[in-house]
Design a protein around this motif. Structure first.
Motif, mmCIF file in Angstrom:
data_model
loop_
_atom_site.group_PDB
_atom_site.id
_atom_site.type_symbol
_atom_site.label_atom_id
_atom_site.label_comp_id
_atom_site.label_asym_id
_atom_site.label_seq_id
_atom_site.Cartn_x
_atom_site.Cartn_y
_atom_site.Cartn_z
ATOM 1 N N ALA A 32 66.378 106.934 145.424
ATOM 2 C CA ALA A 32 67.025 107.651 144.333
ATOM 3 C C ALA A 32 66.665 106.979 143.020
ATOM 4 O O ALA A 32 67.341 106.048 142.585
ATOM 5 N N TYR A 66 71.049 111.140 137.008
ATOM 6 C CA TYR A 66 71.113 112.160 138.052
ATOM 7 C C TYR A 66 71.083 113.562 137.456
ATOM 8 O O TYR A 66 70.338 114.435 137.925
ATOM 9 N N TRP A 73 67.126 107.786 140.171
ATOM 10 C CA TRP A 73 68.152 107.977 139.141
ATOM 11 C C TRP A 73 69.307 106.997 139.275
ATOM 12 O O TRP A 73 70.165 106.913 138.401
ATOM 13 N N ASP A 93 66.558 116.093 141.342
ATOM 14 C CA ASP A 93 67.482 116.067 142.482
ATOM 15 C C ASP A 93 68.825 116.712 142.174
ATOM 16 O O ASP A 93 69.620 116.968 143.079
ATOM 17 N N CYS A 94 69.103 116.952 140.901
ATOM 18 C CA CYS A 94 70.445 117.387 140.495
ATOM 19 C C CYS A 94 70.824 118.721 141.136
ATOM 20 O O CYS A 94 70.081 119.699 141.049
ATOM 21 N N SER A 100 67.661 114.604 136.521
ATOM 22 C CA SER A 100 66.610 114.479 137.537
ATOM 23 C C SER A 100 66.392 115.790 138.294
ATOM 24 O O SER A 100 67.268 116.662 138.317
ATOM 25 N N THR A 107 73.962 106.058 135.764
ATOM 26 C CA THR A 107 73.605 106.777 136.981
ATOM 27 C C THR A 107 73.876 108.273 136.845
ATOM 28 O O THR A 107 73.048 109.105 137.247
#
Length: 222
Positions: free
Chosen positions: A40, A54, A42, A59-60, A57, A50
């Motif tokens: 991760a 996130y 982020w 991945d959000c 990113s 963090t």
């Protein structure tokens, strides 16, 4: 030195890890697949960092703002983590007990929310070691104010120059020094990026409570 002002989070209790990993509780709450099993990029060293990383990113998977995420994390850690977890750092109780046995006046001043501080003090039975303890959260006087440390020394019955501050955060160490206290620092992972500055600001720096206890017992030898 004749008395000690202690910080709690990152100094006596190992709570900083809970803070930075709180985002995983947030993701679980909103049904987002667990991201801990993969790298991760982020993930940072502080909650706010963090969350920002996130949300920016690929991945959000959250449709929340930064402030909404931070508010959820603060509420969760104050109402759950401090009531159920937040262990002492290895050796911390032994440090406090040894100093209390020598009759050293001590207080604890924390930026943690008042109820969460009370949860921790009661659960870990820490109140026995301190003349008083208090929260600066939502108060007009914080650890950025030298007057806070003036008041602490006065309540402990010593001059500022006879009072030792034990902290992990740079800003509190700098304030304590400006107030005329001696400031010692203990290492905590949350502040790794500021380690050089903390070492420069504090009169002494310790990697853990085992080193700190020995130094304190020498300082308060009699």
């Amino acid at each position: 030195m004749k008395a000690i002002v202690w910080d709690m989070d990152g100094t006596l209790t190992d709570t900083e890890t809970y803070w930075v990993q709180n985002i995983f509780r947030l993701l679980e709450h909103y049904g987002v697949p667990d991201a801990r099993g993969k790298a991760a990029p982020w993930f940072g060293t502080a909650t706010s960092e963090t969350i920002r990383n996130y949300l920016a990113s690929p991945d959000c998977r959250l449709g929340l703002s930064f402030e909404e995420c931070r508010a959820w994390c603060r509420n969760y850690i104050y109402t759950h983590t401090y009531a159920q977890g937040a262990p002492l750092k290895p050796g911390a109780r032994e440090t406090l007990a040894a100093l209390a046995a020598r009759g050293v006046p001590m207080c604890l001043v924390s930026a943690t929310e008042r109820q969460a501080l009370r949860y921790t003090m009661d659960r870990l039975n820490l109140g026995q070691y301190f003349v008083f303890y208090e929260s600066t959260c939502f108060q007009t006087m914080t650890k950025k104010d030298t007057a806070l440390f003036d008041r602490c020394a006065a309540r402990l019955g010593v001059a500022n120059s006879d009072c030792l501050l034990v902290e992990d955060s740079l800003y509190a160490i700098e304030t304590g020094r400006r107030a005329g206290l001696t400031a010692w620092a203990i290492e905590d992972g949350k502040h790794v990026k500021e380690k050089d500055k903390i070492q420069a600001a504090a009169q002494r720096y310790f990697a853990d409570h085992f080193q700190l206890k020995q130094a304190l017992l020498e300082e308060f030898a009699g």
